[in-house]
Motif scaffolding. Sequence first.
Motif, PDB file in Angstrom:
ATOM      1  N   ARG A 128       0.834  -1.188   0.000  1.00 31.84           N
ATOM      2  CA  ARG A 128       0.000   0.000   0.000  1.00 31.84           C
ATOM      3  C   ARG A 128       0.875   1.245   0.000  1.00 31.84           C
ATOM      4  NH1 ARG A 128      -3.073  -3.183  -1.885  1.00 31.84           N
ATOM      5  NH2 ARG A 128      -4.731  -4.211  -0.718  1.00 31.84           N
ATOM      6  N   ALA A 129       0.429   2.249  -0.748  1.00 30.18           N
ATOM      7  CA  ALA A 129       1.162   3.508  -0.821  1.00 30.18           C
ATOM      8  C   ALA A 129       1.121   4.198   0.539  1.00 30.18           C
ATOM      9  CB  ALA A 129       0.531   4.408  -1.881  1.00 30.18           C
ATOM     10  N   PRO A 130       2.088   5.053   0.823  1.00 30.26           N
ATOM     11  CA  PRO A 130       2.041   5.816   2.083  1.00 30.26           C
ATOM     12  C   PRO A 130       0.734   6.594   2.196  1.00 30.26           C
ATOM     13  CG  PRO A 130       4.189   6.046   1.043  1.00 30.26           C
ATOM     14  CD  PRO A 130       3.303   5.347   0.043  1.00 30.26           C
ATOM     15  N   LEU A 131       0.255   6.734   3.408  1.00 29.81           N
ATOM     16  CA  LEU A 131      -0.977   7.455   3.689  1.00 29.81           C
ATOM     17  C   LEU A 131      -0.646   8.607   4.624  1.00 29.81           C
ATOM     18  CD1 LEU A 131      -4.225   7.300   3.501  1.00 29.81           C
ATOM     19  CD2 LEU A 131      -4.038   6.325   5.794  1.00 29.81           C
ATOM     20  N   LEU A 132      -1.025   9.815   4.236  1.00 31.94           N
ATOM     21  CA  LEU A 132      -0.774  11.004   5.050  1.00 31.94           C
ATOM     22  C   LEU A 132       0.710  11.145   5.373  1.00 31.94           C
ATOM     23  CD1 LEU A 132      -3.740  10.520   7.564  1.00 31.94           C
ATOM     24  CD2 LEU A 132      -3.708  11.966   5.514  1.00 31.94           C
ATOM     25  N   GLY A 133       1.552  10.708   4.441  1.00 29.23           N
ATOM     26  CA  GLY A 133       2.985  10.768   4.647  1.00 29.23           C
ATOM     27  C   GLY A 133       3.542   9.657   5.513  1.00 29.23           C
ATOM     28  N   LEU A 134       2.708   8.714   5.890  1.00 28.15           N
ATOM     29  CA  LEU A 134       3.124   7.605   6.744  1.00 28.15           C
ATOM     30  C   LEU A 134       3.233   6.325   5.919  1.00 28.15           C
ATOM     31  CD1 LEU A 134       0.598   8.265   9.660  1.00 28.15           C
ATOM     32  CD2 LEU A 134       3.013   8.922   9.627  1.00 28.15           C
ATOM     33  N   SER A 135       4.365   5.653   6.021  1.00 28.17           N
ATOM     34  CA  SER A 135       4.474   4.364   5.357  1.00 28.17           C
ATOM     35  C   SER A 135       3.560   3.369   6.059  1.00 28.17           C
ATOM     36  CB  SER A 135       5.917   3.865   5.383  1.00 28.17           C
ATOM     37  OG  SER A 135       6.302   3.558   6.714  1.00 28.17           O
ATOM     38  N   LEU A 136       3.087   2.399   5.305  1.00 23.65           N
ATOM     39  CA  LEU A 136       2.178   1.395   5.862  1.00 23.65           C
ATOM     40  C   LEU A 136       2.855   0.027   5.949  1.00 23.65           C
ATOM     41  CD1 LEU A 136      -1.170   2.448   4.143  1.00 23.65           C
ATOM     42  CD2 LEU A 136      -0.336   3.018   6.441  1.00 23.65           C
ATOM     43  N   ASP A 137       4.171   0.061   6.126  1.00 25.74           N
ATOM     44  CA  ASP A 137       4.902  -1.195   6.282  1.00 25.74           C
ATOM     45  C   ASP A 137       4.913  -1.679   7.721  1.00 25.74           C
ATOM     46  OD1 ASP A 137       6.493   0.833   7.229  1.00 25.74           O
ATOM     47  OD2 ASP A 137       8.304   0.231   6.159  1.00 25.74           O
ATOM     48  N   ARG A 138       4.252  -0.941   8.610  1.00 26.32           N
ATOM     49  CA  ARG A 138       4.064  -1.359   9.990  1.00 26.32           C
ATOM     50  C   ARG A 138       2.714  -0.819  10.463  1.00 26.32           C
ATOM     51  NH1 ARG A 138       4.856   2.713  13.730  1.00 26.32           N
ATOM     52  NH2 ARG A 138       6.053   4.555  13.089  1.00 26.32           N
ATOM     53  N   PRO A 139       2.134  -1.387  11.512  1.00 20.49           N
ATOM     54  CA  PRO A 139       0.831  -0.904  11.982  1.00 20.49           C
ATOM     55  C   PRO A 139       0.891   0.554  12.412  1.00 20.49           C
ATOM     56  CG  PRO A 139       1.365  -3.036  12.970  1.00 20.49           C
ATOM     57  CD  PRO A 139       2.603  -2.562  12.280  1.00 20.49           C
ATOM     58  N   ARG A 140      -0.135   1.311  12.020  1.00 20.17           N
ATOM     59  CA  ARG A 140      -0.241   2.715  12.415  1.00 20.17           C
ATOM     60  C   ARG A 140      -1.403   2.874  13.387  1.00 20.17           C
ATOM     61  NH1 ARG A 140       4.378   5.544  11.434  1.00 20.17           N
ATOM     62  NH2 ARG A 140       5.245   4.895   9.404  1.00 20.17           N
ATOM     63  N   ILE A 141      -1.237   3.785  14.335  1.00 21.64           N
ATOM     64  CA  ILE A 141      -2.231   3.956  15.391  1.00 21.64           C
ATOM     65  C   ILE A 141      -2.893   5.313  15.266  1.00 21.64           C
ATOM     66  CG2 ILE A 141      -2.605   4.110  17.885  1.00 21.64           C
ATOM     67  CD1 ILE A 141      -0.310   2.128  18.225  1.00 21.64           C
ATOM     68  N   MET A 142      -4.217   5.291  15.207  1.00 19.43           N
ATOM     69  CA  MET A 142      -5.027   6.505  15.185  1.00 19.43           C
ATOM     70  C   MET A 142      -5.600   6.704  16.585  1.00 19.43           C
ATOM     71  SD  MET A 142      -8.499   7.261  12.942  1.00 19.43           S
ATOM     72  CE  MET A 142      -7.702   7.709  11.391  1.00 19.43           C
ATOM     73  N   GLY A 143      -5.214   7.788  17.225  1.00 15.30           N
ATOM     74  CA  GLY A 143      -5.689   8.069  18.567  1.00 15.30           C
ATOM     75  C   GLY A 143      -6.990   8.846  18.549  1.00 15.30           C
ATOM     76  N   VAL A 144      -7.948   8.429  19.356  1.00 12.02           N
ATOM     77  CA  VAL A 144      -9.288   9.012  19.380  1.00 12.02           C
ATOM     78  C   VAL A 144      -9.336  10.210  20.326  1.00 12.02           C
ATOM     79  CG1 VAL A 144     -11.714   8.599  19.916  1.00 12.02           C
ATOM     80  CG2 VAL A 144     -10.331   6.774  18.876  1.00 12.02           C
ATOM     81  N   LEU A 145      -9.853  11.330  19.833  1.00 11.62           N
ATOM     82  CA  LEU A 145     -10.081  12.511  20.658  1.00 11.62           C
ATOM     83  C   LEU A 145     -11.513  12.993  20.428  1.00 11.62           C
ATOM     84  CD1 LEU A 145      -9.258  14.757  22.565  1.00 11.62           C
ATOM     85  CD2 LEU A 145      -8.190  15.948  20.629  1.00 11.62           C
ATOM     86  N   ASN A 146     -12.382  12.676  21.365  1.00  8.10           N
ATOM     87  CA  ASN A 146     -13.788  13.070  21.262  1.00  8.10           C
ATOM     88  C   ASN A 146     -14.010  14.408  21.962  1.00  8.10           C
ATOM     89  OD1 ASN A 146     -14.772  10.714  19.897  1.00  8.10           O
ATOM     90  ND2 ASN A 146     -14.564   9.595  21.825  1.00  8.10           N
ATOM     91  N   VAL A 147     -14.356  15.422  21.169  1.00  5.63           N
ATOM     92  CA  VAL A 147     -14.635  16.746  21.725  1.00  5.63           C
ATOM     93  C   VAL A 147     -16.157  16.867  21.822  1.00  5.63           C
ATOM     94  CG1 VAL A 147     -14.075  19.201  21.564  1.00  5.63           C
ATOM     95  CG2 VAL A 147     -12.599  17.518  20.464  1.00  5.63           C
ATOM     96  N   THR A 148     -16.727  16.011  22.661  1.00  2.00           N
ATOM     97  CA  THR A 148     -18.184  15.859  22.751  1.00  2.00           C
ATOM     98  C   THR A 148     -18.598  15.691  24.210  1.00  2.00           C
ATOM     99  OG1 THR A 148     -18.005  13.462  22.551  1.00  2.00           O
ATOM    100  CG2 THR A 148     -18.298  14.692  20.496  1.00  2.00           C
TER     101      THR A 148
END
Length: 309
Positions: free
Chosen positions: A31-51
């Motif tokens: 897979r091509a890099p996403l948002l400038g991040l290589s996808l050759d390792r797991p990437r973590i999206m941290g949740v921030l709920n402003v609710t």
Amino acid sequence: MVAEHRPGHPVRLVPVSELGAPVRARLSAPRAPLLGLSLDRPRIMGVLNVTPDSFSDGGRFLARADAVARARALIAAGADILDIGGESTRPGAETVSVADEIARVVPVIEALREEGIAAPISIDTRKAEVARAAITAGADLLNDVSALEYDPASLDLVAGTGVSVCLMHAKGDPRTMQEAPAYDDVLAEVHAYLAARVEACLAAGVPRARILVDPGIGFGKTAAHNLALIDGLAAFHDLGCAVLLGVSRKRFIGAIGHAPSPADRMPGSIAAALQGLRRGAQVLRVHDVAETRQAALLWTAIEEGGAGG
């Protein structure tokens, strides 16, 4: 061997040689890099709920200073991407006005960018006006639980601005989606839906490299549906896009793991996330960043060590 799934039939293993070249390429091409991040390792999206009403941490980060501090903490803990949302999409949630949602998320994004925080920011919204305001403030990805269907202007917005997009499957509106959801074949139906939404994006000029797909765990699904989707997650690689899995602290984890409080569901969340990694998920959307990152690092080391051995 790869897993093949056809509607109405059980999953079976078939030789790669039986697949056509285009299918093999979609399944196995890096897979091509996403948002400038290589996808050759797991990437973590941290949740921030402003609710004030999210199922896990509603109200804790509603004040801008608290939200900015939480964002910095998530990055320090190892988050590769921040996912900021101003409208809860938990089961039973009511719709928030565009003005209120913008007032919650945009000041936080602006503050983060003013402080020089360069981490990619995802805006979690179904509304094009909210997404446009967030993108103007510095967001890089639109994470839309309706796969760009809730607001007809969202697809053109993604195509025109050049941001990345996460297309998620949801059955029904958040307010009613958990009222007896039913499928003939949940894996096939979710796959077909996401395939159609990917094609809609491609037709609008959004390349696959800017598209994530998410099966929508917990969005109009029973516990059995969620388990089937996690078990069959590898089927979504056929779409040729990076795969995001969001299981963190969700209700089915509490039901199976005997943890009524979302705050007590971190161990089960990590267990489910690791199963997602085994099936090739490139991005994990989580609340417990440091713990998930540690688990992912160990999982990767074991996988690489096993391959080397």
